[in-house]
Design a protein around this motif. Structure first.
Motif, mmCIF file in Angstrom:
data_model
loop_
_atom_site.group_PDB
_atom_site.id
_atom_site.type_symbol
_atom_site.label_atom_id
_atom_site.label_comp_id
_atom_site.label_asym_id
_atom_site.label_seq_id
_atom_site.Cartn_x
_atom_site.Cartn_y
_atom_site.Cartn_z
ATOM 1 N N CYS A 163 0.809 -1.218 0.000
ATOM 2 C CA CYS A 163 0.000 0.000 0.000
ATOM 3 C C CYS A 163 0.842 1.268 0.000
ATOM 4 C CB CYS A 163 -0.959 -0.009 1.187
ATOM 5 S SG CYS A 163 -0.206 0.402 2.794
ATOM 6 N N GLY A 164 2.000 1.244 0.643
ATOM 7 C CA GLY A 164 2.878 2.406 0.688
ATOM 8 C C GLY A 164 2.541 3.420 1.760
ATOM 9 N N THR A 165 1.443 3.227 2.493
ATOM 10 C CA THR A 165 1.023 4.242 3.468
ATOM 11 C C THR A 165 0.908 3.744 4.901
ATOM 12 O OG1 THR A 165 -1.316 3.804 2.993
ATOM 13 C CG2 THR A 165 -0.237 5.539 1.710
ATOM 14 N N CYS A 166 0.876 2.426 5.120
ATOM 15 C CA CYS A 166 0.758 1.924 6.493
ATOM 16 C C CYS A 166 2.084 2.075 7.226
ATOM 17 C CB CYS A 166 0.310 0.463 6.497
ATOM 18 S SG CYS A 166 1.554 -0.713 5.910
ATOM 19 N N ALA A 167 2.083 1.817 8.517
ATOM 20 C CA ALA A 167 3.289 1.998 9.325
ATOM 21 C C ALA A 167 4.432 1.111 8.852
ATOM 22 C CB ALA A 167 2.976 1.720 10.799
ATOM 23 N N SER A 168 4.126 -0.133 8.479
ATOM 24 C CA SER A 168 5.185 -1.039 8.023
ATOM 25 C C SER A 168 5.823 -0.522 6.741
ATOM 26 C CB SER A 168 4.619 -2.443 7.793
ATOM 27 O OG SER A 168 4.206 -3.026 9.009
ATOM 28 N N CYS A 169 4.983 -0.113 5.779
ATOM 29 C CA CYS A 169 5.526 0.411 4.522
ATOM 30 C C CYS A 169 6.383 1.637 4.765
ATOM 31 C CB CYS A 169 4.381 0.751 3.559
ATOM 32 S SG CYS A 169 3.554 -0.677 2.832
ATOM 33 N N ARG A 170 5.919 2.530 5.621
ATOM 34 C CA ARG A 170 6.617 3.797 5.825
ATOM 35 C C ARG A 170 7.854 3.669 6.703
ATOM 36 N NH1 ARG A 170 1.829 8.430 5.971
ATOM 37 N NH2 ARG A 170 1.520 8.410 3.707
ATOM 38 N N THR A 171 8.037 2.508 7.316
ATOM 39 C CA THR A 171 9.264 2.275 8.073
ATOM 40 C C THR A 171 10.181 1.283 7.372
ATOM 41 O OG1 THR A 171 8.086 0.636 9.433
ATOM 42 C CG2 THR A 171 8.284 2.872 10.320
ATOM 43 N N GLY A 172 9.951 1.065 6.071
ATOM 44 C CA GLY A 172 10.868 0.264 5.273
ATOM 45 C C GLY A 172 10.634 -1.222 5.291
ATOM 46 N N PRO A 193 7.862 -3.107 3.512
ATOM 47 C CA PRO A 193 6.645 -3.272 2.708
ATOM 48 C C PRO A 193 6.131 -4.700 2.640
ATOM 49 C CG PRO A 193 8.556 -2.885 1.301
ATOM 50 C CD PRO A 193 8.993 -2.607 2.708
ATOM 51 N N SER A 194 6.991 -5.691 2.867
ATOM 52 C CA SER A 194 6.486 -7.071 2.866
ATOM 53 C C SER A 194 5.648 -7.362 4.107
ATOM 54 C CB SER A 194 7.641 -8.078 2.760
ATOM 55 O OG SER A 194 8.422 -8.078 3.929
ATOM 56 N N SER A 195 5.679 -6.455 5.082
ATOM 57 C CA SER A 195 4.807 -6.554 6.256
ATOM 58 C C SER A 195 3.628 -5.597 6.159
ATOM 59 C CB SER A 195 5.606 -6.255 7.534
ATOM 60 O OG SER A 195 6.620 -7.207 7.742
ATOM 61 N N CYS A 196 3.353 -5.121 4.967
ATOM 62 C CA CYS A 196 2.247 -4.195 4.713
ATOM 63 C C CYS A 196 0.937 -4.725 5.316
ATOM 64 C CB CYS A 196 2.091 -3.996 3.211
ATOM 65 S SG CYS A 196 0.637 -3.045 2.711
ATOM 66 N N ASN A 197 0.179 -3.828 5.931
ATOM 67 C CA ASN A 197 -1.105 -4.224 6.516
ATOM 68 C C ASN A 197 -2.050 -4.827 5.474
ATOM 69 O OD1 ASN A 197 -0.151 -3.154 8.886
ATOM 70 N ND2 ASN A 197 -1.539 -1.390 8.924
ATOM 71 N N ALA A 213 -4.368 -8.833 1.017
ATOM 72 C CA ALA A 213 -5.444 -8.361 0.151
ATOM 73 C C ALA A 213 -4.920 -7.943 -1.213
ATOM 74 C CB ALA A 213 -6.165 -7.188 0.819
ATOM 75 N N LEU A 214 -3.745 -7.341 -1.244
ATOM 76 C CA LEU A 214 -3.196 -6.834 -2.494
ATOM 77 C C LEU A 214 -2.561 -7.925 -3.355
ATOM 78 C CD1 LEU A 214 -1.536 -3.552 -1.183
ATOM 79 C CD2 LEU A 214 -3.601 -3.727 -2.587
ATOM 80 N N ASN A 215 -2.044 -8.981 -2.730
ATOM 81 C CA ASN A 215 -1.274 -9.984 -3.460
ATOM 82 C C ASN A 215 -1.920 -11.364 -3.532
ATOM 83 O OD1 ASN A 215 1.505 -8.592 -4.011
ATOM 84 N ND2 ASN A 215 1.048 -8.104 -1.880
ATOM 85 N N MET A 216 -2.802 -11.663 -2.594
ATOM 86 C CA MET A 216 -3.284 -13.040 -2.464
ATOM 87 C C MET A 216 -4.802 -13.175 -2.559
ATOM 88 S SD MET A 216 -0.504 -14.848 -2.020
ATOM 89 C CE MET A 216 -1.103 -16.394 -1.347
ATOM 90 N N SER A 217 -5.516 -12.110 -2.865
ATOM 91 C CA SER A 217 -6.984 -12.188 -2.889
ATOM 92 C C SER A 217 -7.526 -12.616 -4.244
ATOM 93 C CB SER A 217 -7.583 -10.833 -2.513
ATOM 94 O OG SER A 217 -7.320 -9.868 -3.521
ATOM 95 N N GLY A 218 -6.715 -12.462 -5.303
ATOM 96 C CA GLY A 218 -7.156 -12.820 -6.641
ATOM 97 C C GLY A 218 -7.725 -11.660 -7.434
ATOM 98 N N GLY A 219 -7.899 -10.521 -6.782
ATOM 99 C CA GLY A 219 -8.433 -9.352 -7.467
ATOM 100 C C GLY A 219 -7.942 -8.076 -6.822
ATOM 101 N N ARG A 220 -8.459 -6.965 -7.284
ATOM 102 C CA ARG A 220 -8.131 -5.679 -6.667
ATOM 103 C C ARG A 220 -8.917 -5.528 -5.359
ATOM 104 N NH1 ARG A 220 -9.102 -3.946 -12.160
ATOM 105 N NH2 ARG A 220 -7.222 -3.207 -13.241
ATOM 106 N N PRO A 221 -8.510 -4.586 -4.504
ATOM 107 C CA PRO A 221 -9.250 -4.380 -3.252
ATOM 108 C C PRO A 221 -10.722 -4.038 -3.454
ATOM 109 C CG PRO A 221 -7.104 -3.334 -3.102
ATOM 110 C CD PRO A 221 -7.252 -3.809 -4.526
#
Length: 378
Positions: A90-99, A101-105, A109-117
């Protein structure tokens, strides 16, 4: 836009090349013409149902290609750019903003749901049936739609036919050593399973100066490759006593770090048991299997740690250019791992990876790319 994709229509079914239609391009997305894609064990885990996923699906998540169209909000990318694709975040959650991104909140949903959010899809069959995508890229296709966060721009002189595996398997091996284990110069490491992830970790361990690098596998050919790429010791765990050999190599002290890439319960447990005092183990395989151990005897008593590391805890936009630099310097010669297959040989490529015959299959989807530099296929 009509495209051709390798579709898995049900659990454990073979890939079928089908004509699909690309969905709407969103403002923060691009259309990528896929040149080549690595075949990863994670694709196989989804295909056979080890990791549940909505089907039908277009798999593939080690794609490299050329941007053909950009959304209205896309910056810093242009039509014609060469790109390697990794995962979305997402680029905006705490994990993304602290470097991290593989721990993105929103990672799942973005990679494993099969579709867009919002529930929309990237691919549709001719009758309108939606087809799931994977990792927001689905690189087993002639064209795909990818989010801008998936993209890593690479120089025009780089050969995209080789670059795809940097987006997952090799990134995972590299990052697990550097970011997850934070292995130190002069330390010892045991790597269980000498596939692309394991060899990526092995080459990285050599780069950072691990003094003892132990490669463990059941295929002698892979162990030969491991020695060529920097293993100081190799163990065929099918024919040798693993515990005895590790004790001999470590002079009874065990190893500082271990990585399991196999996902086999007994092997994951062994990767913990070979640790010395204060050792750290990272099991990174996509697997339905679990491991049973005694927390006090196996971890607490020797101050050992067991950690999870997703995608090497790496920032692809920083790590992949670094891996390309290491490759140019001859320090990360991952070209020695690959074998090329034509797109319609995808089922054979998968079978060869499963049997251990091929370490890293790469599908050449656009055979017109650099025709003046022909490849040797499988």
């Amino acid at each position: 836009m009509k495209i051709t994709a390798a579709v898995v229509n049900g659990v454990n079914e073979a890939y079928e090349l089908e004509q699909l239609t690309l969905g709407e391009l969103y403002p923060d997305e691009v259309v990528v013409r896929i040149v080549a894609s690595g075949v990863c064990h994670s694709d196989e885990a989804l295909r056979v149902g080890d990791a549940p996923f909505p089907m039908p699906v277009v798999l593939g998540h080690e794609g490299a290609g050329i941007i053909e169209k950009i959304g209205s909000a896309v910056k810093n990318f242009n039509v014609g750019d060469q790109v390697v694709m990794a995962y979305n975040y997402c680029g905006t959650c705490a994990s993304c903003r602290t470097g991290h991104p593989s721990s993105c909140n929103e990672w799942a949903a973005l990679n494993m749901s099969g579709g867009r959010p919002d529930g929309s899809h990237i691919f549709y069959k001719e009758d309108g049936t939606p087809v799931s995508n994977f990792f927001a890229q689905s690189s087993f296709a002639t064209h795909t739609i990818a989010h801008v966060n998936n993209l890593i721009k690479v120089d025009p002189e780089e050969d995209l036919r080789l670059m795809g595996p940097l987006g997952c398997g090799l990134l995972t091996g590299f990052g697990t050593v550097v970011n997850g284990l934070q292995a130190k110069t002069g330390s010892s490491i045991a790597i269980f399973g000498i596939g692309a992830v394991g060899l990526g970790a092995l080459m990285t361990a050599k780069i950072i100066g691990c003094s003892t690098i132990i490669a463990i596998d059941i295929h002698d050919t892979r162990l030969e490759t491991a020695r060529e790429l920097g293993a100081t010791h190799t163990i065929n765990s099918r024919t040798e006593n693993l515990a005895k050999r590790i004790a001999e190599i470590s002079e009874g002290q065990g190893v500082d770090y271990s990585i399991d890439t196999t996902g086999i319960s007994s092997v994951m447990k062994a990767s913990i048991q070979v640790l010395g005092i204060g050792g750290v183990s990272a099991p990174v395989a996509v697997t339905p299997n679990s491991v049973e151990f005694n927390t006090f005897m196996d971890l607490v008593l020797a101050n050992r740690k067991l950690i999870g590391v997703l995608m090497g805890d790496a920032i692809p936009q920083l790590a992949i250019p670094e891996l390309i630099k290491f490759h140019k310097e001859g320090k990360f010669p991952f070209e020695k791992l690959v074998k090329y297959y034509k797109f319609d040989e995808i089922n054979q490529a998968t079978a060869d990876a499963n049997s251990g015959e091929t370490i890293k299959p790469i599908l050449i989807i656009d055979e017109d790319y650099r025709k003046e530099e022909p490849l040797v296929f499988n």
